[in-house]
Design a protein around this motif. Structure first.
Motif, PDB file in Angstrom:
ATOM      1  N   THR A 189       1.242 -10.007   6.329  1.00 19.86           N
ATOM      2  CA  THR A 189       1.861 -11.297   6.020  1.00 19.86           C
ATOM      3  C   THR A 189       2.315 -11.406   4.578  1.00 19.86           C
ATOM      4  O   THR A 189       2.818 -12.450   4.172  1.00 19.86           O
ATOM      5  N   GLU A 190       2.137 -10.325   3.790  1.00 22.74           N
ATOM      6  CA  GLU A 190       2.603 -10.349   2.411  1.00 22.74           C
ATOM      7  C   GLU A 190       2.888  -8.934   1.942  1.00 22.74           C
ATOM      8  O   GLU A 190       2.323  -7.971   2.471  1.00 22.74           O
ATOM      9  N   PRO A 191       3.763  -8.779   0.953  1.00 26.01           N
ATOM     10  CA  PRO A 191       4.044  -7.445   0.412  1.00 26.01           C
ATOM     11  C   PRO A 191       2.941  -6.984  -0.527  1.00 26.01           C
ATOM     12  O   PRO A 191       2.001  -7.724  -0.817  1.00 26.01           O
ATOM     13  N   GLY A 192       3.087  -5.755  -1.015  1.00 22.55           N
ATOM     14  CA  GLY A 192       2.174  -5.254  -2.033  1.00 22.55           C
ATOM     15  C   GLY A 192       1.079  -4.345  -1.531  1.00 22.55           C
ATOM     16  O   GLY A 192       0.193  -3.957  -2.301  1.00 22.55           O
ATOM     17  N   TRP A 193       1.142  -3.942  -0.240  1.00 23.37           N
ATOM     18  CA  TRP A 193       0.094  -3.083   0.295  1.00 23.37           C
ATOM     19  C   TRP A 193       0.415  -1.619   0.005  1.00 23.37           C
ATOM     20  O   TRP A 193       0.858  -0.861   0.842  1.00 23.37           O
ATOM     21  N   THR A 194       0.155  -1.235  -1.233  1.00 18.74           N
ATOM     22  CA  THR A 194       0.334   0.135  -1.694  1.00 18.74           C
ATOM     23  C   THR A 194      -0.838   0.991  -1.224  1.00 18.74           C
ATOM     24  O   THR A 194      -1.850   0.482  -0.730  1.00 18.74           O
ATOM     25  N   HIS A 195      -0.719   2.305  -1.429  1.00 17.54           N
ATOM     26  CA  HIS A 195      -1.836   3.183  -1.091  1.00 17.54           C
ATOM     27  C   HIS A 195      -3.075   2.829  -1.894  1.00 17.54           C
ATOM     28  O   HIS A 195      -4.207   2.911  -1.388  1.00 17.54           O
ATOM     29  N   GLY A 196      -2.882   2.421  -3.153  1.00 22.86           N
ATOM     30  CA  GLY A 196      -4.017   2.037  -3.970  1.00 22.86           C
ATOM     31  C   GLY A 196      -4.727   0.803  -3.432  1.00 22.86           C
ATOM     32  O   GLY A 196      -5.966   0.734  -3.412  1.00 22.86           O
ATOM     33  N   ARG A 197      -3.954  -0.172  -2.976  1.00 23.73           N
ATOM     34  CA  ARG A 197      -4.552  -1.389  -2.425  1.00 23.73           C
ATOM     35  C   ARG A 197      -5.257  -1.092  -1.103  1.00 23.73           C
ATOM     36  O   ARG A 197      -6.324  -1.645  -0.826  1.00 23.73           O
ATOM     37  N   ALA A 221      -0.398  10.165   5.095  1.00 25.67           N
ATOM     38  CA  ALA A 221      -0.722   9.056   4.192  1.00 25.67           C
ATOM     39  C   ALA A 221      -2.218   8.950   3.969  1.00 25.67           C
ATOM     40  O   ALA A 221      -2.678   8.549   2.902  1.00 25.67           O
ATOM     41  N   GLY A 222      -2.986   9.314   5.004  1.00 19.14           N
ATOM     42  CA  GLY A 222      -4.428   9.287   4.868  1.00 19.14           C
ATOM     43  C   GLY A 222      -4.941  10.182   3.761  1.00 19.14           C
ATOM     44  O   GLY A 222      -5.982   9.903   3.146  1.00 19.14           O
ATOM     45  N   ALA A 223      -4.223  11.275   3.481  1.00 22.04           N
ATOM     46  CA  ALA A 223      -4.624  12.162   2.390  1.00 22.04           C
ATOM     47  C   ALA A 223      -4.454  11.473   1.041  1.00 22.04           C
ATOM     48  O   ALA A 223      -5.299  11.610   0.144  1.00 22.04           O
ATOM     49  N   GLU A 228      -7.331   8.599  -3.289  1.00 21.16           N
ATOM     50  CA  GLU A 228      -7.412   7.407  -4.138  1.00 21.16           C
ATOM     51  C   GLU A 228      -8.780   6.737  -4.001  1.00 21.16           C
ATOM     52  O   GLU A 228      -9.318   6.193  -4.983  1.00 21.16           O
ATOM     53  N   MET A 229      -9.360   6.762  -2.809  1.00 20.74           N
ATOM     54  CA  MET A 229     -10.700   6.211  -2.630  1.00 20.74           C
ATOM     55  C   MET A 229     -11.701   6.950  -3.508  1.00 20.74           C
ATOM     56  O   MET A 229     -12.625   6.348  -4.073  1.00 20.74           O
ATOM     57  N   ALA A 230     -11.540   8.272  -3.618  1.00 23.39           N
ATOM     58  CA  ALA A 230     -12.438   9.060  -4.456  1.00 23.39           C
ATOM     59  C   ALA A 230     -12.314   8.653  -5.917  1.00 23.39           C
ATOM     60  O   ALA A 230     -13.312   8.624  -6.656  1.00 23.39           O
ATOM     61  N   ARG A 231     -11.094   8.343  -6.359  1.00 26.26           N
ATOM     62  CA  ARG A 231     -10.905   7.905  -7.742  1.00 26.26           C
ATOM     63  C   ARG A 231     -11.485   6.511  -7.970  1.00 26.26           C
ATOM     64  O   ARG A 231     -12.020   6.209  -9.038  1.00 26.26           O
ATOM     65  N   PRO A 357       5.223   1.804  -9.154  1.00 24.53           N
ATOM     66  CA  PRO A 357       5.321   2.648 -10.348  1.00 24.53           C
ATOM     67  C   PRO A 357       4.082   3.493 -10.600  1.00 24.53           C
ATOM     68  O   PRO A 357       4.148   4.500 -11.302  1.00 24.53           O
ATOM     69  N   THR A 358       2.948   3.097 -10.028  1.00 26.67           N
ATOM     70  CA  THR A 358       1.726   3.872 -10.245  1.00 26.67           C
ATOM     71  C   THR A 358       1.552   5.004  -9.242  1.00 26.67           C
ATOM     72  O   THR A 358       0.688   5.870  -9.435  1.00 26.67           O
ATOM     73  N   ALA A 359       2.357   4.987  -8.172  1.00 25.37           N
ATOM     74  CA  ALA A 359       2.131   5.945  -7.088  1.00 25.37           C
ATOM     75  C   ALA A 359       2.298   7.391  -7.541  1.00 25.37           C
ATOM     76  O   ALA A 359       1.530   8.274  -7.145  1.00 25.37           O
TER      77      ALA A 359
END
Length: 426
Positions: A189-197, A221-223, A228-231, A357-359
């Motif tokens: 329902t909103e934008p902004g769902w990056t891999h980091g989020r 994408a899971g990789a 990122e979860m590890a970081r 930009p962080t990806a």
């Protein structure tokens, strides 16, 4: 000149369409019966969930397939310009007349499923606990155009492994989420769902489940999300196992010196992908909303958009997408996207990735142990590039299997995951 459109409802040929894009055949009631909606956005409890697609939705799918308006096809082009007409007509007809959704719905419902809301988004997941008292919590993360279906054949062997001689093999408590925006974790329902989020949401999910230490496995994408979860959560992540990992040169010419013949072939394979197979990526990464209209309205559009990737990215020797033994698994995967109307929100993830930009910015090298499974038929991962960014302690290469390795080669996938977490993690 376009005038402002004020009425909330207006007639269409097969019912009434409101401004939220719902018709009588795609009603608010039906949507609520299928998945969490924004009405539930403040409910952070973990609630049991069962897939129960209304019969009207199944009937609507068959109705739309029967009324497909097929295009013409140039003679002799085969798969070179996309999915062949004859193949797609035959597969669509099988989906309409012979494929039994209820049987596959029941096969997924054999496993415990739950939903919760994290950061305002619905998150659907399978949570299958092992009976082994020393089982390791492990999250399995799919990519696109995959889903939880990719892992169904690995659940039993990972949670309840047979004894190996006198010693029981390592077992796992499995958490298998649908990525936000995909399947029953959507639409968003909103934008902004990056891999980091997404990674942050998944670490929160493991916290809510009470797992203080856990492993993560991800492909495609899971990789990205797993790494990122590890970081984000290095003190709690035991290790990260990945497949279909993308590794890129860092820009230093010295990195390219001394590449092996096999590594140069992987560089060339990635270049061929960029030149000839990445059309979907550019469309989903730039105009996902425009794409969403056709894929959400036409199952004959949604089907080839996904099945083409199973054809191109699976092991070519197995002809996976053309093998009748795998047809039902592929159609179950496609059906999840269709029934949940997540063609658009799953494509949005590409937009977020390409506009984040962080990806692609340099990141600190992770100290969490990583295991990398490489398909020699499809993958482009190069070890020296992977070791630059990750603490790679396990590297395995397989001659059979492709991008969807857990689905294509479940036994080898299970064995490699177990080996990594048994010998190489903290």
């Amino acid at each position: 000149m376009l005038m402002a459109f004020k009425p909330r409802r207006f007639p269409v040929t097969d019912g009434t369409l409101d401004r939220d894009g719902r018709t009588d055949m795609s009603s608010r009631t039906a949507e609520k019966a299928i998945l969490l909606t924004d009405d539930d956005s403040n409910d952070v409890a973990i609630r049991p969930f069962r897939i129960e697609i209304p019969q009207a939705e199944i009937d609507d799918l068959r109705y739309r397939l029967r009324r497909t308006r097929w295009p013409r096809e140039l003679p002799g082009v085969g798969w070179k310009r996309g999915v062949p007409l004859g193949y797609l007509i035959e597969l669509s007809e099988y989906w309409r007349t012979s494929y039994e959704w209820r049987a596959h719905e029941a096969s997924i419902n054999r496993f415990a499923q739950y939903t919760t809301v994290i950061d305002g988004a619905p998150v659907h997941f399978l949570h299958v606990r092992s009976l082994a008292p020393d089982a390791t919590p492990l999250m399995l993360i799919h990519g696109w155009p995959g889903s939880i279906v990719e892992f169904l054949d690995t659940i039993g062997p990972l949670t309840d492994p047979p004894a190996d001689g006198s010693k029981r093999r390592r077992a796992f408590h499995l958490v298998i989420p649908s990525i936000p925006g995909h399947g029953f974790s959507g639409p968003l329902t909103e934008p902004g769902w990056t891999h980091g989020r997404i990674a942050k949401a998944f670490t929160e999910l493991m916290t809510r489940l009470g797992y203080e230490r856990y492993g993560v496995q991800g492909g495609d994408a899971g990789a990205f999300i797993a790494a990122e979860m590890a970081r984000l959560d290095p003190a709690r992540v035991l290790g990260v196992h990945v497949n279909a990992l993308l590794t890129l040169p860092g820009g230093d010419p010295a990195e390219m010196a001394g590449l092996t013949v096999a590594e140069r072939e992987r560089i060339a394979r990635h270049q061929r992908f960029r030149e000839d197979m990445a059309g979907y990526l550019h469309i989903q990464g730039t105009r996902p909303q425009t794409l969403a209209y056709g894929l959400t309205d036409s199952p004959a559009g949604q089907l080839p958009w996904i099945v083409e990737k199973f054809k191109e990215w699976s092991d070519p020797a197995t002809r996976f997408a053309e093998n009748v033994a795998h047809t039902d698994r592929i159609l179950t995967n496609v059906s999840l996207y269709w029934f949940t109307r997540t063609a658009g929100s799953s494509a949005d993830r590409y937009y977020e990735a390409l506009h984040d930009p962080t990806a692609w910015a340099p990141k600190p090298r992770s100290a969490v142990p990583m295991g990398v499974l490489v398909s020699l038929t499809q993958d482009v991962a190069i070890r020296r590039f992977a070791e630059r960014d990750h603490n790679v302690v396990h590297w395995s290469e397989f001659e059979r299997g492709g991008h969807f390795f857990a689905l294509e080669q479940p036994e080898q996938f299970v064995a490699d995951v177990r080996m990594f977490f048994s010998t190489s993690t903290r």
